[in-house]
Design an enzyme around this catalytic site. Structure first.
Site, mmCIF file in Angstrom:
data_model
loop_
_atom_site.group_PDB
_atom_site.id
_atom_site.type_symbol
_atom_site.label_atom_id
_atom_site.label_comp_id
_atom_site.label_asym_id
_atom_site.label_seq_id
_atom_site.Cartn_x
_atom_site.Cartn_y
_atom_site.Cartn_z
ATOM 1 N N HIS A 17 -17.176 -34.588 35.776
ATOM 2 C CA HIS A 17 -16.758 -34.335 34.538
ATOM 3 C C HIS A 17 -17.916 -33.234 33.993
ATOM 4 O O HIS A 17 -19.239 -33.906 34.154
ATOM 5 C CB HIS A 17 -15.974 -35.373 34.196
ATOM 6 C CG HIS A 17 -17.287 -36.531 34.243
ATOM 7 N ND1 HIS A 17 -16.489 -37.590 34.868
ATOM 8 C CD2 HIS A 17 -17.240 -37.031 33.519
ATOM 9 C CE1 HIS A 17 -17.375 -38.860 34.487
ATOM 10 N NE2 HIS A 17 -18.122 -38.270 33.223
ATOM 11 N N ARG B 102 -16.565 -32.743 22.794
ATOM 12 C CA ARG B 102 -15.742 -33.832 21.684
ATOM 13 C C ARG B 102 -14.910 -32.238 21.220
ATOM 14 O O ARG B 102 -15.108 -31.701 21.109
ATOM 15 C CB ARG B 102 -17.442 -34.113 20.531
ATOM 16 C CG ARG B 102 -18.085 -34.624 21.401
ATOM 17 C CD ARG B 102 -19.253 -34.765 20.129
ATOM 18 N NE ARG B 102 -20.205 -35.243 20.604
ATOM 19 C CZ ARG B 102 -21.673 -34.880 21.111
ATOM 20 N NH1 ARG B 102 -21.443 -33.835 21.327
ATOM 21 N NH2 ARG B 102 -21.916 -35.713 21.932
ATOM 22 N N GLU C 34 -13.592 -34.176 30.203
ATOM 23 C CA GLU C 34 -13.545 -35.440 29.648
ATOM 24 C C GLU C 34 -13.223 -35.373 27.735
ATOM 25 O O GLU C 34 -14.521 -35.120 27.279
ATOM 26 C CB GLU C 34 -14.933 -36.658 30.012
ATOM 27 C CG GLU C 34 -15.281 -37.915 29.113
ATOM 28 C CD GLU C 34 -15.986 -39.011 29.192
ATOM 29 O OE1 GLU C 34 -16.532 -39.620 29.197
ATOM 30 O OE2 GLU C 34 -16.836 -39.260 30.325
ATOM 31 N N ASN D 250 -13.769 -38.952 18.518
ATOM 32 C CA ASN D 250 -14.507 -39.964 17.652
ATOM 33 C C ASN D 250 -13.816 -39.921 16.239
ATOM 34 O O ASN D 250 -13.831 -39.075 15.447
ATOM 35 C CB ASN D 250 -16.276 -39.310 17.117
ATOM 36 C CG ASN D 250 -16.696 -39.550 18.802
ATOM 37 O OD1 ASN D 250 -17.443 -40.329 18.343
ATOM 38 N ND2 ASN D 250 -17.728 -37.732 18.855
ATOM 39 N N HIS E 142 -18.873 -20.764 28.305
ATOM 40 C CA HIS E 142 -17.217 -20.919 27.926
ATOM 41 C C HIS E 142 -17.142 -21.752 29.816
ATOM 42 O O HIS E 142 -18.057 -22.764 30.842
ATOM 43 C CB HIS E 142 -16.703 -19.712 28.741
ATOM 44 C CG HIS E 142 -17.419 -19.014 29.976
ATOM 45 N ND1 HIS E 142 -18.447 -17.823 30.004
ATOM 46 C CD2 HIS E 142 -17.184 -19.128 30.897
ATOM 47 C CE1 HIS E 142 -18.273 -17.388 31.621
ATOM 48 N NE2 HIS E 142 -17.893 -18.243 32.071
ATOM 49 N N GLU F 172 -12.470 -19.001 30.290
ATOM 50 C CA GLU F 172 -12.801 -17.813 31.291
ATOM 51 C C GLU F 172 -11.518 -18.027 32.128
ATOM 52 O O GLU F 172 -12.251 -18.707 33.380
ATOM 53 C CB GLU F 172 -13.787 -17.362 31.600
ATOM 54 C CG GLU F 172 -13.516 -16.502 32.361
ATOM 55 C CD GLU F 172 -15.196 -15.826 32.760
ATOM 56 O OE1 GLU F 172 -15.791 -14.334 32.008
ATOM 57 O OE2 GLU F 172 -15.804 -15.895 34.194
#
Length: 387
Positions: free
Chosen positions: A128, A132, A179, A183, A197, A245
């Protein structure tokens, strides 16, 4: 001949060799063929070791010491193997006693070769990519409704003040996934100039773009052939500004197909990703008209598995990494050996290999030569974590 007589004979030879080069060569030969009883005997523990799990070396200290203690008693080909002994002599030349420094150098070369050879046979895949976001629910909604991803799992860790969501086009045990990390209290991140990208393969780029517009998404490049190519693409941005993209490439078992990062030295980056990551260089493409070169690397073909796209823009050697993009996670059978290969390939370990507190999943984190962070995750531990 008794031990005392033999040592006296060798003392006499040493006196004669002081001014006689030929006798000096004979003395060296004798030392190679037989140990003197007054020399320290190798400890039973000083033996060759198998490749072991170690954060600092595949071979324990005993192997390195064995090279020193046995170097004066055995032929180099027996200690280092025929291939390694060639490092210390030219083809067709008689084997002579090598200085300890040469033996140590040859031993290091063997360790490096063994480590990098192990990487080629390791069971690796891209697990993965982590980044953030400022609004987890808003991003999940965009990915599921506009990009066709599925929410695979979500977890909240209040004691650490963050939440995670995993999304993708299939189960985590076999597909490359996203993932997302939220926060607590942070609603905006700087993406920087280094991140390029994410690539998503779709059946019809034009229809996907229309859907994204209808949902209020941002389109930064309308559908059309890629610069210098024929593949139909479009560029969009998610709610946090991460570029995607869209590639008209269908059908494919893995729609989440690319992670593009910019690098300052393409040859250096390719060398690191092939050695430390164990990826295969699939292709390179130079585009002088637009002043950039790309390299595609991965663990399978571009049609069947995700790839890393490294981009070099002419004359640019450094980029701002920002604080939004985090890392790619790679599965491995042994995080300790993987960490050693990273060191040997010029990477920087920022988290020594070992289990994470609380979940006991073994990982190691490191930086590539351009400063991009990646993580190796133990394959078995990862599957247990999914359970």
């Amino acid at each position: 001949m008794s031990e005392t007589q033999r040592c006296r004979e060798e003392c006499d030879i040493q006196k004669k060799t002081k001014h006689n080069p030929k006798m000096a060569s004979l003395s060296v030969t004798l030392n190679l063929l037989r140990p003197c009883s007054i020399a320290p005997k190798p400890s039973p523990s000083l033996r060759f070791c198998d490749v072991r799990n170690s954060a600092s070396s595949y071979c324990s200290t005993s192997r390195r010491l064995a090279l020193f203690h046995l170097g004066s008693a055995l032929p180099q080909s027996q200690i280092l193997g025929a291939k390694a002994s060639q490092l210390l002599r030219g083809e067709g030349k008689p084997v002579e006693a090598a200085p300890i420094a040469d033996l140590a150098q040859a031993g290091a070369a063997i360790a490096q070769e063994d480590a990098l050879e192990w990487v080629k046979n390791d069971k690796r895949r891209m697990l993965h990519v982590v980044y953030r976001v400022g609004d987890l629910d808003k991003t999940i909604k965009f990915y599921t409704e506009c990009l066709g991803m599925k929410l695979l799992r979500k977890r909240d860790i209040p004691e650490e003040q963050y939440s995670n969501a995993f999304l993708g086009y299939g189960p985590e045990d076999s597909n490359f996934t996203v993932e997302l990390t939220y926060n607590y209290g942070v609603d905006k991140y700087d993406i920087g100039t280094g991140f390029g990208h994410f690539g998503i393969a779709v059946e019809d780029v034009a229809k996907t773009v229309e859907l994204i517009k209808a949902k209020g998404g941002k389109v930064t490049r309308e559908p059309g052939p890629a610069n210098g190519g024929t593949t139909i693409i479009a560029l969009i941005e998610d709610p946090d500004g991460y570029p995607f993209e869209l590639l008209e490439k269908w059908p494919t078992p893995e729609p989440f197909s690319q992670v593009m990062l910019r690098v300052g030295d393409l040859d250096r980056a390719i060398n690191f990703y092939t050695k430390a990551f164990g990826m295969e260089l699939l292709r390179t493409r130079d585009n002088p008209e637009y002043k950039y070169t790309v390299a595609m690397l991965g663990y399978g073909t571009e049609d069947n598995s995700p790839v890393v796209e490294l981009t070099y823009n002419y004359g640019i050697t450094d980029y701002d990494k920002g604080n939004g993009y985090a890392q790619i996670a790679i599965g491995t059978d042994d995080v300790y050996k993987s960490a050693e290969a990273v060191k040997l390939s010029g990477g920087k370990i920022i988290l020594e290999p070992g289990p994470l507190p609380g979940i006991n999943t073994k990982i190691t984190a490191f930086l590539d030569p351009d400063g991009w962070k990646s993580v190796f995750v133990d394959n078995i531990d990862f599957l247990k974590e999914l359970e």
